[in-house]
Motif scaffolding. Sequence first.
Motif, PDB file in Angstrom:
ATOM      1  N   LYS A  69      -7.702  -0.629   1.645  1.00 40.96           N
ATOM      2  CA  LYS A  69      -7.194   0.194   0.565  1.00 40.96           C
ATOM      3  C   LYS A  69      -6.580  -0.698  -0.499  1.00 40.96           C
ATOM      4  O   LYS A  69      -6.202  -1.825  -0.238  1.00 40.96           O
ATOM      5  CB  LYS A  69      -6.171   1.204   1.059  1.00 40.96           C
ATOM      6  CG  LYS A  69      -5.137   0.735   2.068  1.00 40.96           C
ATOM      7  CD  LYS A  69      -4.298  -0.430   1.683  1.00 40.96           C
ATOM      8  CE  LYS A  69      -3.387  -0.171   0.524  1.00 40.96           C
ATOM      9  NZ  LYS A  69      -2.610  -1.408   0.151  1.00 40.96           N
ATOM     10  N   MET A 114      -5.287   3.072   7.464  1.00 43.83           N
ATOM     11  CA  MET A 114      -5.175   3.070   8.927  1.00 43.83           C
ATOM     12  C   MET A 114      -4.017   3.922   9.445  1.00 43.83           C
ATOM     13  O   MET A 114      -3.963   4.210  10.649  1.00 43.83           O
ATOM     14  CB  MET A 114      -5.042   1.632   9.444  1.00 43.83           C
ATOM     15  CG  MET A 114      -3.659   1.016   9.394  1.00 43.83           C
ATOM     16  SD  MET A 114      -3.063   0.842   7.697  1.00 43.83           S
ATOM     17  CE  MET A 114      -1.402   0.349   7.926  1.00 43.83           C
ATOM     18  N   HIS A 164       8.912   3.738   2.833  1.00 40.14           N
ATOM     19  CA  HIS A 164       7.972   2.646   3.125  1.00 40.14           C
ATOM     20  C   HIS A 164       8.616   1.377   2.594  1.00 40.14           C
ATOM     21  O   HIS A 164       8.697   1.168   1.399  1.00 40.14           O
ATOM     22  CB  HIS A 164       6.670   2.993   2.391  1.00 40.14           C
ATOM     23  CG  HIS A 164       5.613   1.960   2.423  1.00 40.14           C
ATOM     24  ND1 HIS A 164       4.340   2.228   1.966  1.00 40.14           N
ATOM     25  CD2 HIS A 164       5.582   0.675   2.825  1.00 40.14           C
ATOM     26  CE1 HIS A 164       3.588   1.146   2.085  1.00 40.14           C
ATOM     27  NE2 HIS A 164       4.316   0.203   2.611  1.00 40.14           N
ATOM     28  N   ASN A 195       9.043  -2.802   2.738  1.00 45.61           N
ATOM     29  CA  ASN A 195       8.569  -4.142   3.074  1.00 45.61           C
ATOM     30  C   ASN A 195       9.759  -5.082   3.051  1.00 45.61           C
ATOM     31  O   ASN A 195      10.714  -4.863   2.305  1.00 45.61           O
ATOM     32  CB  ASN A 195       7.537  -4.620   2.038  1.00 45.61           C
ATOM     33  CG  ASN A 195       6.149  -4.037   2.298  1.00 45.61           C
ATOM     34  OD1 ASN A 195       5.489  -4.383   3.259  1.00 45.61           O
ATOM     35  ND2 ASN A 195       5.716  -3.124   1.443  1.00 45.61           N
ATOM     36  N   PRO A 212       4.713  -8.041  -1.208  1.00 46.43           N
ATOM     37  CA  PRO A 212       3.550  -8.674  -0.553  1.00 46.43           C
ATOM     38  C   PRO A 212       2.854  -9.728  -1.419  1.00 46.43           C
ATOM     39  O   PRO A 212       2.087 -10.517  -0.925  1.00 46.43           O
ATOM     40  CB  PRO A 212       2.614  -7.495  -0.290  1.00 46.43           C
ATOM     41  CG  PRO A 212       3.489  -6.281  -0.343  1.00 46.43           C
ATOM     42  CD  PRO A 212       4.585  -6.605  -1.296  1.00 46.43           C
ATOM     43  N   PHE A 254       3.763  -8.682  -7.804  1.00 49.73           N
ATOM     44  CA  PHE A 254       4.045  -7.273  -7.517  1.00 49.73           C
ATOM     45  C   PHE A 254       5.021  -6.694  -8.541  1.00 49.73           C
ATOM     46  O   PHE A 254       6.021  -7.314  -8.860  1.00 49.73           O
ATOM     47  CB  PHE A 254       4.638  -7.145  -6.102  1.00 49.73           C
ATOM     48  CG  PHE A 254       3.935  -6.109  -5.275  1.00 49.73           C
ATOM     49  CD1 PHE A 254       2.686  -6.369  -4.719  1.00 49.73           C
ATOM     50  CD2 PHE A 254       4.501  -4.869  -5.089  1.00 49.73           C
ATOM     51  CE1 PHE A 254       2.030  -5.405  -3.972  1.00 49.73           C
ATOM     52  CE2 PHE A 254       3.859  -3.899  -4.339  1.00 49.73           C
ATOM     53  CZ  PHE A 254       2.619  -4.172  -3.768  1.00 49.73           C
ATOM     54  N   SER A 301       1.012  -0.032  -2.626  1.00 50.61           N
ATOM     55  CA  SER A 301       1.681   0.328  -1.368  1.00 50.61           C
ATOM     56  C   SER A 301       1.634   1.832  -1.096  1.00 50.61           C
ATOM     57  O   SER A 301       1.237   2.253  -0.007  1.00 50.61           O
ATOM     58  CB  SER A 301       3.151  -0.122  -1.401  1.00 50.61           C
ATOM     59  OG  SER A 301       3.226  -1.534  -1.521  1.00 50.61           O
ATOM     60  N   HIS A 329      -0.958   4.458   0.822  1.00 52.66           N
ATOM     61  CA  HIS A 329      -0.895   4.805   2.253  1.00 52.66           C
ATOM     62  C   HIS A 329      -0.252   6.184   2.438  1.00 52.66           C
ATOM     63  O   HIS A 329      -0.751   7.015   3.198  1.00 52.66           O
ATOM     64  CB  HIS A 329      -0.072   3.765   3.020  1.00 52.66           C
ATOM     65  CG  HIS A 329      -0.832   2.542   3.391  1.00 52.66           C
ATOM     66  ND1 HIS A 329      -1.945   2.566   4.191  1.00 52.66           N
ATOM     67  CD2 HIS A 329      -0.627   1.241   3.080  1.00 52.66           C
ATOM     68  CE1 HIS A 329      -2.395   1.336   4.372  1.00 52.66           C
ATOM     69  NE2 HIS A 329      -1.621   0.521   3.692  1.00 52.66           N
ATOM     70  N   ASN A 385       9.830  -2.548  -1.835  1.00 46.56           N
ATOM     71  CA  ASN A 385       9.126  -3.771  -1.431  1.00 46.56           C
ATOM     72  C   ASN A 385      10.039  -4.969  -1.328  1.00 46.56           C
ATOM     73  O   ASN A 385       9.565  -6.096  -1.155  1.00 46.56           O
ATOM     74  CB  ASN A 385       7.968  -4.046  -2.394  1.00 46.56           C
ATOM     75  CG  ASN A 385       6.790  -3.122  -2.075  1.00 46.56           C
ATOM     76  OD1 ASN A 385       6.458  -2.930  -0.915  1.00 46.56           O
ATOM     77  ND2 ASN A 385       6.220  -2.507  -3.083  1.00 46.56           N
ATOM     78  N   TYR A 436      10.331  -4.534   8.241  1.00 50.35           N
ATOM     79  CA  TYR A 436       9.237  -3.663   7.807  1.00 50.35           C
ATOM     80  C   TYR A 436       9.506  -2.312   8.444  1.00 50.35           C
ATOM     81  O   TYR A 436       9.476  -2.159   9.675  1.00 50.35           O
ATOM     82  CB  TYR A 436       7.890  -4.207   8.280  1.00 50.35           C
ATOM     83  CG  TYR A 436       6.724  -3.384   7.770  1.00 50.35           C
ATOM     84  CD1 TYR A 436       6.014  -2.531   8.609  1.00 50.35           C
ATOM     85  CD2 TYR A 436       6.362  -3.440   6.432  1.00 50.35           C
ATOM     86  CE1 TYR A 436       4.965  -1.760   8.132  1.00 50.35           C
ATOM     87  CE2 TYR A 436       5.303  -2.682   5.941  1.00 50.35           C
ATOM     88  CZ  TYR A 436       4.611  -1.839   6.799  1.00 50.35           C
ATOM     89  OH  TYR A 436       3.573  -1.072   6.320  1.00 50.35           O
ATOM     90  N   TRP A 493       3.203  -5.135   8.241  1.00 47.89           N
ATOM     91  CA  TRP A 493       2.345  -4.048   8.707  1.00 47.89           C
ATOM     92  C   TRP A 493       1.388  -4.480   9.822  1.00 47.89           C
ATOM     93  O   TRP A 493       0.913  -3.656  10.591  1.00 47.89           O
ATOM     94  CB  TRP A 493       1.547  -3.485   7.537  1.00 47.89           C
ATOM     95  CG  TRP A 493       0.811  -4.533   6.772  1.00 47.89           C
ATOM     96  CD1 TRP A 493      -0.458  -4.989   7.010  1.00 47.89           C
ATOM     97  CD2 TRP A 493       1.282  -5.286   5.636  1.00 47.89           C
ATOM     98  NE1 TRP A 493      -0.805  -5.950   6.095  1.00 47.89           N
ATOM     99  CE2 TRP A 493       0.247  -6.158   5.245  1.00 47.89           C
ATOM    100  CE3 TRP A 493       2.464  -5.297   4.905  1.00 47.89           C
ATOM    101  CZ2 TRP A 493       0.358  -7.036   4.158  1.00 47.89           C
ATOM    102  CZ3 TRP A 493       2.594  -6.171   3.834  1.00 47.89           C
ATOM    103  CH2 TRP A 493       1.539  -7.018   3.469  1.00 47.89           C
ATOM    104  N   TYR A 525      -4.908  -0.273  13.502  1.00 42.46           N
ATOM    105  CA  TYR A 525      -6.026  -1.079  12.983  1.00 42.46           C
ATOM    106  C   TYR A 525      -7.149  -1.169  14.026  1.00 42.46           C
ATOM    107  O   TYR A 525      -8.335  -1.038  13.709  1.00 42.46           O
ATOM    108  CB  TYR A 525      -5.555  -2.496  12.636  1.00 42.46           C
ATOM    109  CG  TYR A 525      -4.850  -2.636  11.310  1.00 42.46           C
ATOM    110  CD1 TYR A 525      -3.516  -3.020  11.251  1.00 42.46           C
ATOM    111  CD2 TYR A 525      -5.504  -2.390  10.101  1.00 42.46           C
ATOM    112  CE1 TYR A 525      -2.856  -3.147  10.037  1.00 42.46           C
ATOM    113  CE2 TYR A 525      -4.845  -2.520   8.878  1.00 42.46           C
ATOM    114  CZ  TYR A 525      -3.528  -2.906   8.854  1.00 42.46           C
ATOM    115  OH  TYR A 525      -2.867  -3.024   7.652  1.00 42.46           O
TER     116      TYR A 525
HETATM  117  C1  ISE Z   1      -0.173  -3.770   1.910  1.00 37.20           C
HETATM  118  O1  ISE Z   1      -1.320  -3.988   1.110  1.00 37.20           O
HETATM  119  C2  ISE Z   1      -0.515  -2.809   3.000  1.00 37.20           C
HETATM  120  O2  ISE Z   1      -1.554  -2.196   3.018  1.00 37.20           O
HETATM  121  C3  ISE Z   1       0.606  -2.487   3.908  1.00 37.20           C
HETATM  122  O3  ISE Z   1       0.179  -1.569   4.916  1.00 37.20           O
HETATM  123  C4  ISE Z   1       1.727  -1.887   3.093  1.00 37.20           C
HETATM  124  O4  ISE Z   1       2.848  -1.633   3.928  1.00 37.20           O
HETATM  125  C5  ISE Z   1       2.139  -2.845   1.988  1.00 37.20           C
HETATM  126  O5  ISE Z   1       3.166  -2.218   1.211  1.00 37.20           O
HETATM  127  C6  ISE Z   1       0.933  -3.139   1.087  1.00 37.20           C
HETATM  128  O6  ISE Z   1       1.315  -4.023   0.045  1.00 37.20           O
END
Ligand code: ISE
Length: 294
Positions: free
Chosen positions: A56, A85, A114, A116, A120, A124, A133, A136, A185, A191, A228, A236
């Motif tokens: 994604k 997932m 959510h 982090n 990531p 960002f 993010s 999801h 984030n 996490y 994650w 996954y």
């Molecule tokens: C990352 O790309 C993901 O798919 C993680 O599952 C998600 O928690 C994270 O925030 C995204 O950046």
Amino acid sequence: ARGIADTYSAIDVATDPETVIARSDVDAVVVASPDFTHAPLSKACIAAGKKVLCEKPLSQSPQDCLSVMEAEQSEGAKFVQLGFMRRYDTSYIEMKEALSNGSLGRALMMHNFHRNVETPASDFSGAMAITNSAPHEFDVIRHVLETEFTAISAWQPRRTDALVAPVVMVLETSDGQIVNIEVNNNAAYGYDVRAELVGENGSISTNNVAYTRLDLGLQNSTRYDADWRSRYEGAYCRQNRDFLKFVESGQFPEIGSDCWDGYCAAVVAKAGAKALNDSCKVAIKMIAKPELYL
Ligand code: ISE
């Protein structure tokens, strides 16, 4: 690439993904490259007649998602399973079951956050919290509630440092539900992804799995995952096994995400980025669902 290949015992490395996709000894493809490559590489897989598990988001552009959908509709079949997932995570499976078996009564709201440890990627932004993010949540909430979003608002609090501040969103659904989502984030402590579904008769909340509690020095503690990969390892694996069955049978997985789901997430994300930028509620408008995805 060679070093990563050796780490994971991969046979070959290459610099041109479309050449790899076209190889006669490649039966199926996993696309896990940067977001902007997902739609074009998925289309290359469709053109080569190969099933693809695409991470994604399908694209941050709804228009690009529509072009992948058009490629599948031209072939009259689905080729793309998306890497949302969370649908395969036991906590969301149990949440969806509690709603569908009627024990909770009608769904009223969902509260989601959510977090982090840190952003990531170095580039960002607040908008990427929504477009990278939050998809999801956009996907798994649609999957659990079996509804579509109709409007979104988004805000950010002010941090005292230069780190990207959290984004808080409030969304409305076509079934009159209210959903809020926080994406942070730069939570720092761990996490941490949680959700609570509130129904007319009761509520169900996800838990983070802690296999041990440490009792030491007059304290007890449990651990957070760092990201994650460990938190959703089981999801996954189940998602990837479903993809392999899809490749072998041609039967799209019952709970898998398809290009329509990818398009919906992109439309909501684009509206959310606009709501954040313009500080106003933005309506969410989508095309009618094409027959291939009904
Ligand atoms: C990352 O790309 C993901 O798919 C993680 O599952 C998600 O928690 C994270 O925030 C995204 O950046």
